[in-house]
Design an enzyme around this catalytic site. Sequence first.
Site, mmCIF file in Angstrom:
data_model
loop_
_atom_site.group_PDB
_atom_site.id
_atom_site.type_symbol
_atom_site.label_atom_id
_atom_site.label_comp_id
_atom_site.label_asym_id
_atom_site.label_seq_id
_atom_site.Cartn_x
_atom_site.Cartn_y
_atom_site.Cartn_z
ATOM 1 N N LEU A 27 -14.939 -40.797 4.001
ATOM 2 C CA LEU A 27 -16.248 -40.354 3.518
ATOM 3 C C LEU A 27 -16.287 -40.329 1.996
ATOM 4 O O LEU A 27 -17.167 -40.915 1.374
ATOM 5 C CB LEU A 27 -16.575 -38.969 4.086
ATOM 6 C CG LEU A 27 -17.913 -38.364 3.664
ATOM 7 C CD1 LEU A 27 -19.078 -39.221 4.146
ATOM 8 C CD2 LEU A 27 -18.047 -36.926 4.177
ATOM 9 N N LEU A 84 8.430 -13.547 -8.628
ATOM 10 C CA LEU A 84 9.651 -14.342 -8.648
ATOM 11 C C LEU A 84 10.051 -14.750 -10.064
ATOM 12 O O LEU A 84 11.160 -15.256 -10.272
ATOM 13 C CB LEU A 84 9.495 -15.596 -7.777
ATOM 14 C CG LEU A 84 9.965 -15.455 -6.322
ATOM 15 C CD1 LEU A 84 9.049 -14.507 -5.548
ATOM 16 C CD2 LEU A 84 10.019 -16.806 -5.621
ATOM 17 N N GLU A 111 -12.778 -30.945 1.442
ATOM 18 C CA GLU A 111 -13.664 -30.501 2.523
ATOM 19 C C GLU A 111 -14.596 -29.375 2.060
ATOM 20 O O GLU A 111 -14.809 -28.389 2.746
ATOM 21 C CB GLU A 111 -12.852 -30.112 3.763
ATOM 22 C CG GLU A 111 -12.089 -31.318 4.302
ATOM 23 C CD GLU A 111 -11.398 -31.056 5.612
ATOM 24 O OE1 GLU A 111 -11.933 -30.280 6.429
ATOM 25 O OE2 GLU A 111 -10.323 -31.633 5.827
#
Length: 387
Positions: free
Chosen positions: A134, A341, A366
Site C-alpha cells: 500500500l 540500565l 500502520e
Amino acid sequence: MGTVLDLLDVDALLSEEERQIRAVVRRLVDDRVRPHVAGWYEDGHVPARELAREFGRLGLLGMHLTGYGCAGAPAVAYGLACLELEAGDSGVRSLVSVQGSLAMYAIWRFGSEDHKQRWLPAMAAGEAIGCFGLTEPDHGSDPASMTTRARRDGDDWILDGAKMWITNAPIADVGVIWARTDEGVRGFLVPMDSPGVTAREIRRKMSLRASVTGEITLDGVRLPADAPLPAAVGLRAPLSCLTEARQGIVWGALGAARDCLETTLAYAATRTQFGRPLAGFQLTQAKLADMAVEWNKGLLLALHLGRLADAGTLRPDQVSVGKLNNVREALAIARQCRTILGANGVSGEYPVMRHANNLESVLTYEGTSEIHQLVIGQRLTGLSAFG
C-alpha cells in the site's frame, strides 16, 4: 500476565485456553527467537522463511481467520500470541502480522474462492509468504494520493508503480498490491516472480533489523483478468486490513515493553551503586512504579478491545485509541528502562535499546500517532481534519 508486573491480576481475566496459547507461544519465542535475535538484529538478517514454517506448524499464521487451514482463534488469543512474539522482537511479530492480518486477511475477506483455495492453505502453513503493498515512496499516510495504476489491456491488467517499506517483500511469493483504476482503488494478487516485478531489500535500517523490508517496482506487470480481489473496490478495503492488523500491534507493543521491564527489574535488583542495589533507590522505584502502572493500563485496554473484537462490536476509532496509547507508552517505557540500565542500556547484551529502536518504527507504521489522533479527534468532534 503471571508475573510480578501483573499488579491488577489481569491474568485472572483470561480463560485457561487463552493462558495455554500464551504459554505455547512464549516457549516458542524462548526456544527459537531469544537465543538468536540479538545476532539477527546486529547482522540485519533474519531466517524469515524458516521462522514462517515453524509459526505455521504452530498455527500462528492467520490464526484468527477461519477455514483454509487457519486456526480460527479468538481475537484475544491472537493478541496474546502477538504480545509474546514481540517480547522476542517487533520484527518477528511483524512477520506474523503482515502475513496473517494484512496479506492473508485481504485474500480471506476480499478474494474469490479460487484466490482463497490457491493461497491461504500454503500461507497458513508458512510455505508461501505474502506481503501487502500500500505505502508508496511519496505517499505514506495519504494512500488516497497513490500513483500506482492498473489499466485494462483486453482481458488482462497492466500495473505500473512503486511501493515502499513493504515487510516481507524481498522474500514474498505473492503480493497484495493496491493500485488506482478507473473504478477506484483496487487490490491485485501479484505473484512476485511475475515479469516486471522487482523487490529490492532496504538495508541500513536502524530499526526492525530482524525483519525483511523491501521496495517493490512494478514495470508493465501483466496480470490475468482474475487478478483483482473482487470484493475490494475503494480505499475502505485496504484501510480495513490495516484496522485488522493494528489489533495485533495494540497487544504486541506491550510485549516489547514487558521484556524491557523484566530485564530492568532483574538488572536493578543486582546492580549495586553507592552500596546498595539500584532497586532500593527511591528514584528507581518511582520510575518502575510509573512504568508498571502504564503497562497494566495498556494491558487492560488491549484486553477490552480484544473482547469487543470477539463480540463483533469493535470500531476502527477504538483500535486507534489502542494503537496510539499502547505504542506510545511502550516506547516511553523502553526509553525509561534504558536510563536505569545506564550505559549498559545501549549494549546489545540487553534487549532494551533494540526494543526502543523497533518501537520507533511501530509508532510510525500502520498509522502514525498523528493519524490516530486525528481519527480520535474526528470521533470526538464529528469533523474531519484530514487533508
